[in-house]
Write a protein that holds these residues in place. Structure first.
Motif, PDB file in Angstrom:
ATOM      1  N   UNK B  80       0.826  -1.214   0.000  1.00 46.91           N
ATOM      2  CA  UNK B  80       0.000   0.000   0.000  1.00 46.91           C
ATOM      3  C   UNK B  80       0.859   1.263   0.000  1.00 46.91           C
ATOM      4  N   UNK B  81       2.017   1.204   0.640  1.00 48.90           N
ATOM      5  CA  UNK B  81       2.865   2.382   0.740  1.00 48.90           C
ATOM      6  C   UNK B  81       3.629   2.678  -0.554  1.00 48.90           C
ATOM      7  N   UNK B  82       3.523   1.806  -1.546  1.00 47.32           N
ATOM      8  CA  UNK B  82       4.249   2.001  -2.803  1.00 47.32           C
ATOM      9  C   UNK B  82       3.478   2.863  -3.796  1.00 47.32           C
ATOM     10  N   UNK B  83       2.227   3.161  -3.496  1.00 50.33           N
ATOM     11  CA  UNK B  83       1.437   3.954  -4.434  1.00 50.33           C
ATOM     12  C   UNK B  83       1.827   5.418  -4.273  1.00 50.33           C
ATOM     13  N   UNK B  84       2.425   5.943  -5.340  1.00 54.43           N
ATOM     14  CA  UNK B  84       3.092   7.241  -5.274  1.00 54.43           C
ATOM     15  C   UNK B  84       3.419   7.648  -6.708  1.00 54.43           C
ATOM     16  N   UNK B  85       4.177   8.740  -6.837  1.00 58.97           N
ATOM     17  CA  UNK B  85       4.674   9.158  -8.143  1.00 58.97           C
ATOM     18  C   UNK B  85       6.152   8.796  -8.215  1.00 58.97           C
ATOM     19  N   UNK B  86       6.566   8.309  -9.376  1.00 57.11           N
ATOM     20  CA  UNK B  86       7.949   7.881  -9.575  1.00 57.11           C
ATOM     21  C   UNK B  86       8.579   8.701 -10.704  1.00 57.11           C
ATOM     22  N   UNK B  87       9.805   9.150 -10.449  1.00 57.30           N
ATOM     23  CA  UNK B  87      10.545   9.950 -11.418  1.00 57.30           C
ATOM     24  C   UNK B  87      11.865   9.270 -11.763  1.00 57.30           C
ATOM     25  N   UNK B  88      12.212   9.297 -13.049  1.00 60.89           N
ATOM     26  CA  UNK B  88      13.567   8.930 -13.436  1.00 60.89           C
ATOM     27  C   UNK B  88      14.367  10.210 -13.649  1.00 60.89           C
ATOM     28  N   UNK B  89      15.681  10.080 -13.623  1.00 62.81           N
ATOM     29  CA  UNK B  89      16.575  11.239 -13.739  1.00 62.81           C
ATOM     30  C   UNK B  89      17.869  10.785 -14.373  1.00 62.81           C
ATOM     31  N   UNK B  90      18.409  11.588 -15.294  1.00 63.11           N
ATOM     32  CA  UNK B  90      19.708  11.267 -15.879  1.00 63.11           C
ATOM     33  C   UNK B  90      20.761  12.213 -15.338  1.00 63.11           C
TER      34      UNK B  90
END
Lengths: 116, 108
Positions: B80-90
């Motif tokens: 349940x705690x994994x529901x979030x926004x995820x960003x990649x970055x270079x």
């Protein structure tokens, strides 16, 4: 425990200035580059500026070059962002973060609102 | 400037299932990619660096892969705690360091 705590945000006038500070603790500040990243509320992340561990190099995103200045104070273990000639598009939550490539520790963020 | 493009914009997955998030770079960035998780009202949290190395304290259900221009973040057995926004970055070619626009992971 590594901690980064931003201060100095709030309301700024278009064309005006604000200075953000980030107090750090829990690590050897002089070993690390430091970075500011911002986020328009509800939007994505934007890298703003980075300063080398000894303060000898600074890097900026094009949109703030000539207006913002990043600096650091090794005696106070702090990094600052002087923001001049503020624009409405500078409105965002500003985070300080440790390192220059990827960011392993972040502050809680501070809101800067540019409006008349 | 290297552009990072994430897909999908939103991903709906049921708890206990796996999620696969994608990130594409506009030119090769070698393995110089990081992934972050951000929950509402919180700062981003580093999950993965060097495309596949787990950051300190990150659960093993988070894994990253890829090289060059295509990268993937996989979250197995979603909690349940994994529901979030995820960003990649270079961070291969900077300045500027650039982020993807984010993928929102929602509960199905």
């Amino acid at each position: 425990e590594v901690q980064l705590v931003e201060s100095g945000g709030g309301l700024g006038q278009p064309g005006g200035s604000l200075r953000l500070s980030c107090a750090t603790s829990g690590f050897t500040f002089s070993w690390y580059w430091m970075t500011w990243v911002r986020q328009i509320p509800g939007k994505g992340l934007e890298w703003v500026a980075t300063i080398k561990e000894d303060g000898s190099e600074e890097y900026y995103v094009d949109s703030v070059k000539g207006r913002f200045t990043i600096s650091r104070d090794s005696a106070k273990n702090s990094v600052s962002l002087q923001m001049n000639s503020l624009r409405a598009e500078d409105t965002a939550v500003y985070y300080c973060a440790r390192n220059q490539l990827f960011f392993d520790y972040w502050g809680q963020g501070i809101l800067v609102t540019v409006s008349s | 400037e290297i552009v990072m493009t994430q897909s999908p914009a939103t991903l709906s997955v049921s708890p206990g299932e796996s999620a696969t998030l994608s990130c594409r770079a506009s030119q090769s960035v070698s393995d110089n990619v990081a992934w972050y998780q951000q929950k509402p009202g919180q700062a981003p949290r580093l999950l993965i660096y060097a495309a596949s190395a787990g950051a300190t304290g990150i659960p093993a259900r988070f894994s990253g892969s890829g090289f060059g221009t295509e990268f993937t973040l996989t979250i197995s057995s979603l909690q349940s705690e994994d529901f979030a926004i995820y960003y990649c970055q270079q961070y291969d070619s900077w300045p500027p360091i650039t982020f993807g626009q984010g993928t929102r992971l929602d509960i199905k």
